[in-house]
Scaffold this motif. Structure first.
Motif, PDB file in Angstrom:
ATOM      1  N   VAL A 100      14.256  -9.040   1.249  1.00  0.00           N
ATOM      2  CA  VAL A 100      13.044  -8.907   0.152  1.00  0.00           C
ATOM      3  C   VAL A 100      12.062  -7.789   0.664  1.00  0.00           C
ATOM      4  O   VAL A 100      10.974  -8.183   1.034  1.00  0.00           O
ATOM      5  CB  VAL A 100      12.375 -10.293   0.663  1.00  0.00           C
ATOM      6  N   PRO A 101      12.309  -6.583   0.118  1.00  0.00           N
ATOM      7  CA  PRO A 101      11.450  -5.517   0.635  1.00  0.00           C
ATOM      8  C   PRO A 101      10.426  -5.491  -0.439  1.00  0.00           C
ATOM      9  O   PRO A 101      10.447  -5.951  -1.401  1.00  0.00           O
ATOM     10  CB  PRO A 101      12.314  -4.312   0.231  1.00  0.00           C
ATOM     11  N   PRO A 102       9.165  -4.791   0.148  1.00  0.00           N
ATOM     12  CA  PRO A 102       8.059  -4.650  -0.897  1.00  0.00           C
ATOM     13  C   PRO A 102       8.757  -3.939  -2.252  1.00  0.00           C
ATOM     14  O   PRO A 102       9.519  -3.191  -2.232  1.00  0.00           O
ATOM     15  CB  PRO A 102       6.904  -3.792  -0.193  1.00  0.00           C
ATOM     16  N   THR A 103       7.963  -4.014  -3.538  1.00  0.00           N
ATOM     17  CA  THR A 103       8.428  -3.679  -4.656  1.00  0.00           C
ATOM     18  C   THR A 103       7.403  -2.304  -4.846  1.00  0.00           C
ATOM     19  O   THR A 103       5.998  -2.668  -4.859  1.00  0.00           O
ATOM     20  CB  THR A 103       8.323  -4.540  -5.791  1.00  0.00           C
ATOM     21  N   LYS A 104       7.907  -1.286  -5.283  1.00  0.00           N
ATOM     22  CA  LYS A 104       7.145   0.053  -5.719  1.00  0.00           C
ATOM     23  C   LYS A 104       6.605  -0.275  -7.056  1.00  0.00           C
ATOM     24  O   LYS A 104       7.579  -0.532  -8.165  1.00  0.00           O
ATOM     25  CB  LYS A 104       7.939   1.236  -5.416  1.00  0.00           C
ATOM     26  N   ASN A 105       5.385  -0.167  -7.250  1.00  0.00           N
ATOM     27  CA  ASN A 105       4.505  -0.123  -8.603  1.00  0.00           C
ATOM     28  C   ASN A 105       4.875   1.144  -9.075  1.00  0.00           C
ATOM     29  O   ASN A 105       5.042   1.912  -8.676  1.00  0.00           O
ATOM     30  CB  ASN A 105       3.166  -0.879  -8.410  1.00  0.00           C
ATOM     31  N   PRO A 106       4.658   1.087 -10.546  1.00  0.00           N
ATOM     32  CA  PRO A 106       4.721   2.528 -11.289  1.00  0.00           C
ATOM     33  C   PRO A 106       3.518   3.559 -10.854  1.00  0.00           C
ATOM     34  O   PRO A 106       3.855   4.598 -10.804  1.00  0.00           O
ATOM     35  CB  PRO A 106       4.401   2.027 -12.904  1.00  0.00           C
ATOM     36  N   PHE A 110       2.501  -0.448  -3.573  1.00  0.00           N
ATOM     37  CA  PHE A 110       3.490  -1.359  -3.341  1.00  0.00           C
ATOM     38  C   PHE A 110       2.913  -2.940  -3.557  1.00  0.00           C
ATOM     39  O   PHE A 110       1.650  -3.269  -3.072  1.00  0.00           O
ATOM     40  CB  PHE A 110       4.025  -1.190  -1.859  1.00  0.00           C
ATOM     41  N   GLN A 111       3.880  -3.688  -3.819  1.00  0.00           N
ATOM     42  CA  GLN A 111       3.290  -5.414  -3.688  1.00  0.00           C
ATOM     43  C   GLN A 111       4.548  -5.593  -2.673  1.00  0.00           C
ATOM     44  O   GLN A 111       5.580  -5.905  -2.632  1.00  0.00           O
ATOM     45  CB  GLN A 111       3.919  -6.142  -4.901  1.00  0.00           C
ATOM     46  N   ALA A 112       3.561  -6.198  -1.474  1.00  0.00           N
ATOM     47  CA  ALA A 112       4.241  -6.796  -0.190  1.00  0.00           C
ATOM     48  C   ALA A 112       4.028  -8.190  -0.048  1.00  0.00           C
ATOM     49  O   ALA A 112       2.684  -8.566  -0.587  1.00  0.00           O
ATOM     50  CB  ALA A 112       3.741  -5.819   0.715  1.00  0.00           C
ATOM     51  N   ILE A 113       4.936  -8.837   0.397  1.00  0.00           N
ATOM     52  CA  ILE A 113       4.694 -10.293   0.667  1.00  0.00           C
ATOM     53  C   ILE A 113       4.672 -10.492   2.289  1.00  0.00           C
ATOM     54  O   ILE A 113       6.003 -10.292   2.689  1.00  0.00           O
ATOM     55  CB  ILE A 113       5.529 -11.324  -0.005  1.00  0.00           C
TER      56      ILE A 113
END
Length: 151
Positions: A100-106, A110-113
């Motif tokens: 579940v890696p952080p998601t890169k935003n446009p 990054f959205q990290a949990i």
């Protein structure tokens, strides 16, 4: 669900510096000797020529480099440690989950949990998560948003 917007720059910057230093040092940990000399080859009279090219050292991260996924997760984890765990003895950070890696935003953030155990059992919840949006650079990470949620 709580939503906070703040700038915890000192903690985030310290996290980024630690990760940058560790990243720079990790490039040295697995390096092999530059050349291997087999003394038995010359004793047998075998002629071998070994040409070695030194492996270039990876470039050290610059404070001006954009934040990366792992640094964003680490910054979110530090934020949770300083806020949730510090106020709830017995709570602990769950390790980074590569699935579940952080998601890169446009916009490059990054959205990290970061997930934390509960200090005591609570019906209907197994953990608390910090959902952080982190942007900026390695030298100046910026907390854009944080939401805490029980799951």
């Amino acid at each position: 669900m709580k939503t906070h917007t703040s700038t915890a720059r000192a903690a985030l910057a310290a996290s980024a510096v630690v990760l940058a230093v560790l990243g720079a040092l990790s490039g040295c940990a697995g390096s092999a000797p530059a050349a291997f000399h087999d003394p038995s080859a010359s004793a047998i009279g075998a002629s071998t020529s070994t040409s070695t090219t030194p492996t270039p050292t990876p470039a050290a991260p610059s404070p001006d480099d954009p934040i990366d996924a792992l640094t964003a997760w680490h910054a979110c984890a530090v934020l949770g440690l300083e806020n949730y765990v510090a106020q709830n003895p017995g709570a602990a950070l769950h390790p980074y989950d590569v699935s579940v890696p952080p998601t890169k935003n446009p916009d490059g953030s990054f959205q990290a949990i970061a997930s934390f155990s509960l200090p005591q059992p609570v019906e209907g919840a197994k953990s608390i998560v910090y959902i952080c949006t982190i942007g900026g650079t390695l030298g100046n990470p910026t907390l854009l948003n944080v939401t805490t949620k029980d799951v």
